[in-house]
Enzyme design. Structure first.
Site, PDB file in Angstrom:
ATOM      1  N   HIS A 204       7.341 -27.027  -0.542  1.00  0.00           N
ATOM      2  CA  HIS A 204       6.721 -28.151  -1.240  1.00  0.00           C
ATOM      3  C   HIS A 204       5.641 -27.660  -2.208  1.00  0.00           C
ATOM      4  O   HIS A 204       4.832 -28.453  -2.686  1.00  0.00           O
ATOM      5  CB  HIS A 204       6.147 -29.131  -0.217  1.00  0.00           C
ATOM      6  CG  HIS A 204       7.217 -29.704   0.665  1.00  0.00           C
ATOM      7  ND1 HIS A 204       7.773 -30.947   0.476  1.00  0.00           N
ATOM      8  CD2 HIS A 204       7.881 -29.154   1.721  1.00  0.00           C
ATOM      9  CE1 HIS A 204       8.718 -31.157   1.390  1.00  0.00           C
ATOM     10  NE2 HIS A 204       8.802 -30.085   2.160  1.00  0.00           N
TER      11      HIS A 204
ATOM     12  N   LYS B 198     -12.997   1.820  -2.290  1.00  0.00           N
ATOM     13  CA  LYS B 198     -13.914   2.183  -1.199  1.00  0.00           C
ATOM     14  C   LYS B 198     -15.012   3.112  -1.722  1.00  0.00           C
ATOM     15  O   LYS B 198     -16.187   2.942  -1.420  1.00  0.00           O
ATOM     16  CB  LYS B 198     -13.146   2.892  -0.084  1.00  0.00           C
ATOM     17  CG  LYS B 198     -12.379   1.981   0.863  1.00  0.00           C
ATOM     18  CD  LYS B 198     -11.837   2.819   2.040  1.00  0.00           C
ATOM     19  CE  LYS B 198     -11.139   1.997   3.084  1.00  0.00           C
ATOM     20  NZ  LYS B 198     -10.620   2.784   4.200  1.00  0.00           N
TER      21      LYS B 198
ATOM     22  N   GLU C 179       0.821  -1.208   0.000  1.00  0.00           N
ATOM     23  CA  GLU C 179       0.000   0.000   0.000  1.00  0.00           C
ATOM     24  C   GLU C 179       0.859   1.263   0.000  1.00  0.00           C
ATOM     25  O   GLU C 179       0.443   2.320  -0.468  1.00  0.00           O
ATOM     26  CB  GLU C 179      -0.919  -0.006   1.230  1.00  0.00           C
ATOM     27  CG  GLU C 179      -2.354   0.295   0.883  1.00  0.00           C
ATOM     28  CD  GLU C 179      -3.296   0.107   2.044  1.00  0.00           C
ATOM     29  OE1 GLU C 179      -4.400  -0.370   1.796  1.00  0.00           O
ATOM     30  OE2 GLU C 179      -2.954   0.437   3.194  1.00  0.00           O
TER      31      GLU C 179
HETATM   32  O1  PA5 Z   1      -3.522   1.678   5.512  1.00  0.00           O
HETATM   33  C1  PA5 Z   1      -4.643   2.107   5.293  1.00  0.00           C
HETATM   34  O2  PA5 Z   1      -4.905   3.315   5.384  1.00  0.00           O
HETATM   35  C2  PA5 Z   1      -5.811   1.197   4.942  1.00  0.00           C
HETATM   36  O3  PA5 Z   1      -5.449  -0.099   4.622  1.00  0.00           O
HETATM   37  C3  PA5 Z   1      -6.778   1.168   6.115  1.00  0.00           C
HETATM   38  O4  PA5 Z   1      -6.127   0.660   7.243  1.00  0.00           O
HETATM   39  C4  PA5 Z   1      -8.033   0.326   5.820  1.00  0.00           C
HETATM   40  O5  PA5 Z   1      -8.589   0.668   4.592  1.00  0.00           O
HETATM   41  C5  PA5 Z   1      -9.046   0.522   6.929  1.00  0.00           C
HETATM   42  O6  PA5 Z   1      -9.380   1.873   7.054  1.00  0.00           O
HETATM   43  P1  PA5 Z   1     -10.062   2.439   8.345  1.00  0.00           P
HETATM   44  O7  PA5 Z   1      -9.144   2.197   9.504  1.00  0.00           O
HETATM   45  O8  PA5 Z   1     -10.269   3.882   8.078  1.00  0.00           O
HETATM   46  O9  PA5 Z   1     -11.353   1.686   8.523  1.00  0.00           O
END
Ligand code: PA5
Length: 414
Positions: A306, A404, A285
């Site tokens: 394996h 999202k 990410e």
């Molecule tokens: O790293 C990030 O920002 C995302 O992966 C969020 O952790 C994930 O989308 C969850 O978002 P939130 O904590 O706002 O529910």
């Protein structure tokens, strides 16, 4: 130092010149990180968090964890991405993948809200039926659809079991201090709230209440974890190539430029499985942007030797391996097995590197809380530097946002 980097198996793939070519750039991005002049500099709260964390909040978390030991048989954590991977990773690393099945004086833990499977939710609700249950809802934005939807189901479930007074002792909200659906509901119902600092993004939030609350409830010593992170912060302050964060980031960058576009994090202990999931989120990410970035993958050996082992050995030469080796096992028993595991590691690294797969080794002393905090901070800082070496913003996630937004729009259309 509790973490060491061994580059012995990299020597034939990387020259001294390769490192030197990046020395100036890594020093400049390290400086930008510390001076807070780089991209995404509004999300650098994690950098000094091990020094600056809210001590009162941590003792409150410890106090509540003790109370939950007596009142709660099952803790349900509702969160997705950075809001659950960190705590799951730490609990498995410190305890076991079989934590729920082990004999203990702390609650079982189940993670929901990280998928939209009706069967999965139904299964967990059935498990909870005759148990004393508490809930921790974790969402930095406080608006994530999976989390809010699944929370509404579990909230109804709890409302049938407990009165309003009791619910306040059993529902814990962890979010940011902005107006959002979750925080507003918590205010309305007077639920206990812990805050994720505004300047720390989801995948960097494991050392905030988002990660620490569930870890503490499951018996992890969060003060020791923060202590390890504090030591790492101190150890990784020098801006040179001996700094492990700079070195790891530089190696990743060189590998990427040479066409090894997949990094496999390899471990020989099953308790590393979820830590590797957390690591994959952190790096994917943070770096997968503008058509750039290594693809982070992971394997647990000997299991995956394996299956995926064949591809690593003989498939296209597009990957390198980072071996995370834990030197001391938790148990002193079964020394023969541990020796064999070590031999398997040596045999594998020889086999892979002799067929042209670059390998590096990260040696971690043991599975303690302190080492864990140290390792987490190391990966977070390395990731930031590595992202800056690619000239991208390691702290946003426009791709995740796209999905999202689409999902939210679909909900509105229907
Ligand atoms: O790293 C990030 O920002 C995302 O992966 C969020 O952790 C994930 O989308 C969850 O978002 P939130 O904590 O706002 O529910």
């Amino acid at each position: 130092m509790c973490l060491k980097l061994n580059t012995k198996f990299l020597e034939k793939f990387i020259s001294k010149e390769d490192y030197l070519k990046l020395e100036k750039k890594v020093k400049s991005v390290f400086k930008a990180l510390h001076l807070k002049t780089g991209l995404g500099n509004e999300f650098l709260g994690w950098l000094d968090l091990p020094e600056n964390y809210d001590k009162k909040e941590i003792s409150e978390i410890n106090k509540i964890s003790e109370e939950l030991k007596l009142s709660t048989e099952v803790l349900i954590v509702i969160g997705v991405g950075g809001s659950y991977l960190g705590s799951k990773a730490c609990i498995e690393f410190l305890k076991s993948q079989n934590y729920n099945l082990s004999k203990k004086d702390t609650p079982d833990i189940f993670f929901v809200g990280n998928n939209l499977s009706a069967d999965y939710i139904n299964e967990i609700l059935k498990i909870c039926k005759n148990k004393n249950v508490s809930i921790s809802v974790i969402s930095k934005s406080g608006n994530t659809l999976e989390v809010l939807t699944v929370f509404s189901i579990f909230k109804k479930f709890l409302e049938k079991k407990y009165n309003k007074k009791e619910l306040k002792k059993r529902i814990f909200i962890i979010t940011s201090d902005n107006s959002n659906k979750l925080r507003n509901l918590a205010f309305k119902e007077s639920y206990r709230i812990f805050y994720i600092p505004k300047d720390i993004g989801g995948r960097y939030s494991v050392l905030t209440p988002a990660g620490l609350f569930p870890i503490a409830v499951c018996g992890g010593n969060v003060n020791l974890i923060l202590g390890g992170a504090k030591k790492a912060r101190k150890d990784f302050l020098k801006n040179n190539l001996n700094n492990l964060c700079n070195k790891y980031a530089v190696i990743r960058n060189i590998m990427y430029r040479k066409g090894e576009i997949i990094e496999i994090l390899v471990g020989y202990e099953p308790c590393l499985f979820s830590l590797f999931e957390w690591w994959k989120q952190l790096f994917a990410e943070s770096e997968g942007k503008n058509q750039k970035g290594l693809f982070p993958s992971s394997c647990i050996f000997t299991t995956d030797l394996h299956s995926l082992g064949q591809y690593i050995q003989d498939g296209p030469k597009i990957l390198f391996e980072t071996n995370l080796i834990i030197k001391k096992t938790k148990t002193n028993k079964y020394k023969k097995i541990s020796d064999l595991n070590k031999k398997a590691f040596e045999a594998t690294i020889l086999a892979h590197s002799s067929d042209g797969v670059p390998n590096i080794i990260l040696n971690l002393n043991n599975n303690s809380e302190f080492e864990l905090g140290y390792l987490i901070y190391f990966f977070q800082k390395s990731c930031a530097i590595s992202g800056y070496l690619l000239d991208i913003n390691p702290f946003d996630q426009p791709g995740v946002k796209k999905y999202k937004d689409n999902l939210n729009n679909t909900m509105i259309l229907n």
